[in-house]
Design a protein around this motif. Structure first.
Motif, PDB file in Angstrom:
ATOM      1  N   ILE A  27     -31.312  11.322   1.292  1.00 16.93           N
ATOM      2  CA  ILE A  27     -30.283  10.525   1.970  1.00 16.93           C
ATOM      3  C   ILE A  27     -30.751   9.088   2.161  1.00 16.93           C
ATOM      4  O   ILE A  27     -29.983   8.146   1.958  1.00 16.93           O
ATOM      5  CB  ILE A  27     -29.908  11.177   3.322  1.00 16.93           C
ATOM      6  N   ARG A  28     -32.004   8.915   2.543  1.00 17.39           N
ATOM      7  CA  ARG A  28     -32.543   7.561   2.735  1.00 17.39           C
ATOM      8  C   ARG A  28     -32.514   6.771   1.425  1.00 17.39           C
ATOM      9  O   ARG A  28     -32.164   5.603   1.403  1.00 17.39           O
ATOM     10  CB  ARG A  28     -33.970   7.615   3.280  1.00 17.39           C
ATOM     11  N   ILE A  29     -32.867   7.424   0.323  1.00 15.20           N
ATOM     12  CA  ILE A  29     -32.859   6.747  -0.984  1.00 15.20           C
ATOM     13  C   ILE A  29     -31.418   6.466  -1.411  1.00 15.20           C
ATOM     14  O   ILE A  29     -31.099   5.371  -1.878  1.00 15.20           O
ATOM     15  CB  ILE A  29     -33.587   7.599  -2.038  1.00 15.20           C
ATOM     16  N   ALA A  30     -30.535   7.450  -1.237  1.00 12.95           N
ATOM     17  CA  ALA A  30     -29.156   7.324  -1.713  1.00 12.95           C
ATOM     18  C   ALA A  30     -28.371   6.245  -0.978  1.00 12.95           C
ATOM     19  O   ALA A  30     -27.446   5.664  -1.540  1.00 12.95           O
ATOM     20  CB  ALA A  30     -28.436   8.663  -1.583  1.00 12.95           C
ATOM     21  N   SER A  31     -28.739   5.958   0.265  1.00 11.18           N
ATOM     22  CA  SER A  31     -27.963   4.975   1.023  1.00 11.18           C
ATOM     23  C   SER A  31     -28.048   3.584   0.404  1.00 11.18           C
ATOM     24  O   SER A  31     -27.158   2.767   0.605  1.00 11.18           O
ATOM     25  CB  SER A  31     -28.416   4.935   2.480  1.00 11.18           C
ATOM     26  N   GLY A  32     -29.076   3.322  -0.391  1.00 17.55           N
ATOM     27  CA  GLY A  32     -29.205   2.021  -1.045  1.00 17.55           C
ATOM     28  C   GLY A  32     -28.819   2.013  -2.509  1.00 17.55           C
ATOM     29  O   GLY A  32     -28.961   0.997  -3.184  1.00 17.55           O
ATOM     30  N   GLU A  33     -28.331   3.134  -3.007  1.00 16.68           N
ATOM     31  CA  GLU A  33     -27.997   3.252  -4.425  1.00 16.68           C
ATOM     32  C   GLU A  33     -26.494   3.161  -4.660  1.00 16.68           C
ATOM     33  O   GLU A  33     -25.698   3.322  -3.737  1.00 16.68           O
ATOM     34  CB  GLU A  33     -28.509   4.585  -4.979  1.00 16.68           C
ATOM     35  N   THR A  34     -26.134   2.933  -5.910  1.00 19.03           N
ATOM     36  CA  THR A  34     -24.725   2.906  -6.301  1.00 19.03           C
ATOM     37  C   THR A  34     -24.564   3.624  -7.633  1.00 19.03           C
ATOM     38  O   THR A  34     -25.535   3.904  -8.326  1.00 19.03           O
ATOM     39  CB  THR A  34     -24.219   1.449  -6.465  1.00 19.03           C
ATOM     40  N   GLY A  35     -23.327   3.921  -7.966  1.00 25.01           N
ATOM     41  CA  GLY A  35     -23.008   4.458  -9.288  1.00 25.01           C
ATOM     42  C   GLY A  35     -23.596   5.813  -9.584  1.00 25.01           C
ATOM     43  O   GLY A  35     -23.597   6.716  -8.748  1.00 25.01           O
ATOM     44  N   ASP A  36     -24.119   5.948 -10.809  1.00 24.01           N
ATOM     45  CA  ASP A  36     -24.638   7.229 -11.292  1.00 24.01           C
ATOM     46  C   ASP A  36     -25.840   7.721 -10.492  1.00 24.01           C
ATOM     47  O   ASP A  36     -26.002   8.928 -10.296  1.00 24.01           O
ATOM     48  CB  ASP A  36     -25.024   7.129 -12.768  1.00 24.01           C
ATOM     49  N   ARG A  37     -26.679   6.800 -10.037  1.00 22.35           N
ATOM     50  CA  ARG A  37     -27.857   7.217  -9.268  1.00 22.35           C
ATOM     51  C   ARG A  37     -27.434   7.860  -7.949  1.00 22.35           C
ATOM     52  O   ARG A  37     -27.983   8.888  -7.551  1.00 22.35           O
ATOM     53  CB  ARG A  37     -28.776   6.029  -9.016  1.00 22.35           C
ATOM     54  N   ARG A  38     -26.462   7.258  -7.278  1.00 20.33           N
ATOM     55  CA  ARG A  38     -25.960   7.830  -6.022  1.00 20.33           C
ATOM     56  C   ARG A  38     -25.307   9.183  -6.289  1.00 20.33           C
ATOM     57  O   ARG A  38     -25.486  10.131  -5.524  1.00 20.33           O
ATOM     58  CB  ARG A  38     -24.976   6.883  -5.354  1.00 20.33           C
ATOM     59  N   ALA A  39     -24.553   9.285  -7.380  1.00 22.24           N
ATOM     60  CA  ALA A  39     -23.885  10.552  -7.721  1.00 22.24           C
ATOM     61  C   ALA A  39     -24.916  11.642  -8.018  1.00 22.24           C
ATOM     62  O   ALA A  39     -24.738  12.798  -7.613  1.00 22.24           O
ATOM     63  CB  ALA A  39     -22.963  10.353  -8.915  1.00 22.24           C
ATOM     64  N   ALA A  40     -25.984  11.293  -8.715  1.00 25.75           N
ATOM     65  CA  ALA A  40     -27.028  12.271  -9.028  1.00 25.75           C
ATOM     66  C   ALA A  40     -27.721  12.746  -7.749  1.00 25.75           C
ATOM     67  O   ALA A  40     -28.002  13.948  -7.597  1.00 25.75           O
ATOM     68  CB  ALA A  40     -28.044  11.669  -9.991  1.00 25.75           C
ATOM     69  N   LEU A  41     -27.986  11.832  -6.832  1.00 32.71           N
ATOM     70  CA  LEU A  41     -28.606  12.221  -5.568  1.00 32.71           C
ATOM     71  C   LEU A  41     -27.669  13.094  -4.734  1.00 32.71           C
ATOM     72  O   LEU A  41     -28.111  14.033  -4.073  1.00 32.71           O
ATOM     73  CB  LEU A  41     -29.041  10.979  -4.785  1.00 32.71           C
ATOM     74  N   ALA A  42     -26.371  12.800  -4.773  1.00 33.80           N
ATOM     75  CA  ALA A  42     -25.388  13.630  -4.065  1.00 33.80           C
ATOM     76  C   ALA A  42     -25.355  15.039  -4.663  1.00 33.80           C
ATOM     77  O   ALA A  42     -25.253  16.030  -3.928  1.00 33.80           O
ATOM     78  CB  ALA A  42     -24.012  12.979  -4.119  1.00 33.80           C
ATOM     79  N   PHE A  43     -25.446  15.135  -5.988  1.00 31.76           N
ATOM     80  CA  PHE A  43     -25.476  16.438  -6.656  1.00 31.76           C
ATOM     81  C   PHE A  43     -26.700  17.234  -6.200  1.00 31.76           C
ATOM     82  O   PHE A  43     -26.610  18.425  -5.895  1.00 31.76           O
ATOM     83  CB  PHE A  43     -25.480  16.256  -8.173  1.00 31.76           C
ATOM     84  N   LEU A  44     -27.844  16.579  -6.123  1.00 28.22           N
ATOM     85  CA  LEU A  44     -29.070  17.232  -5.662  1.00 28.22           C
ATOM     86  C   LEU A  44     -28.907  17.707  -4.221  1.00 28.22           C
ATOM     87  O   LEU A  44     -29.327  18.816  -3.876  1.00 28.22           O
ATOM     88  CB  LEU A  44     -30.266  16.280  -5.784  1.00 28.22           C
TER      89      LEU A  44
END
Length: 140
Positions: A27-44
């Protein structure tokens, strides 16, 4: 039997603690990401949450098994009662985090990341306290 249940219970709580810490970092990493990277972290996070449902079920089943194996004259001690409070808190935080994640997914509302962070922190802190209290409650 009690020792095997205690081992399974402690492993389940430790697994839940490790997974919730991994989810917190995600969650900490994803809060600063956008696009495919955020989607991949959400999937995880969704995968971890599904496994987390099973882990929490294992915590409850082994915990109830331990409670049923307590000697009738002893009954639950104060450590056990406090531990149960933390397990209820762990379960509540997990459920609320799952609901918040679902809301984030449906609405795309990224402002819910701080709430997710708080709820996931509640899960791992509660699980950590439950491990310590389980050792105290079920000492042999």
């Amino acid at each position: 039997m009690k020792t095997i249940l205690l081992i399974a219970h402690l492993i389940a709580i430790a697994t839940g603690t490790g997974m919730s810490i991994a989810n917190y970092i995600n969650i900490r990493i994803a809060s600063g990401e956008t696009g495919d990277r955020r989607a991949a972290l959400a999937f995880l996070r969704r995968i971890l949450a599904r496994i987390g449902d099973i882990v929490i079920l294992a915590i409850w089943i082994t915990g109830i098994g331990l409670w049923l194996n307590l000697p009738p004259q002893d009954g639950p001690n104060s450590w056990f009662i406090v531990k149960m409070g933390f397990v209820v808190l762990l379960t509540l935080c997990h459920g609320l985090a799952r609901m918040t994640a679902g809301k984030m997914m449906r609405s795309g509302d990224q402002s819910l990341y701080p709430r997710m962070e708080l709820l996931v922190s509640g899960v791992w802190i509660s699980a950590l306290a439950a491990i310590i209290l389980a050792v105290l409650a079920f000492e042999t």
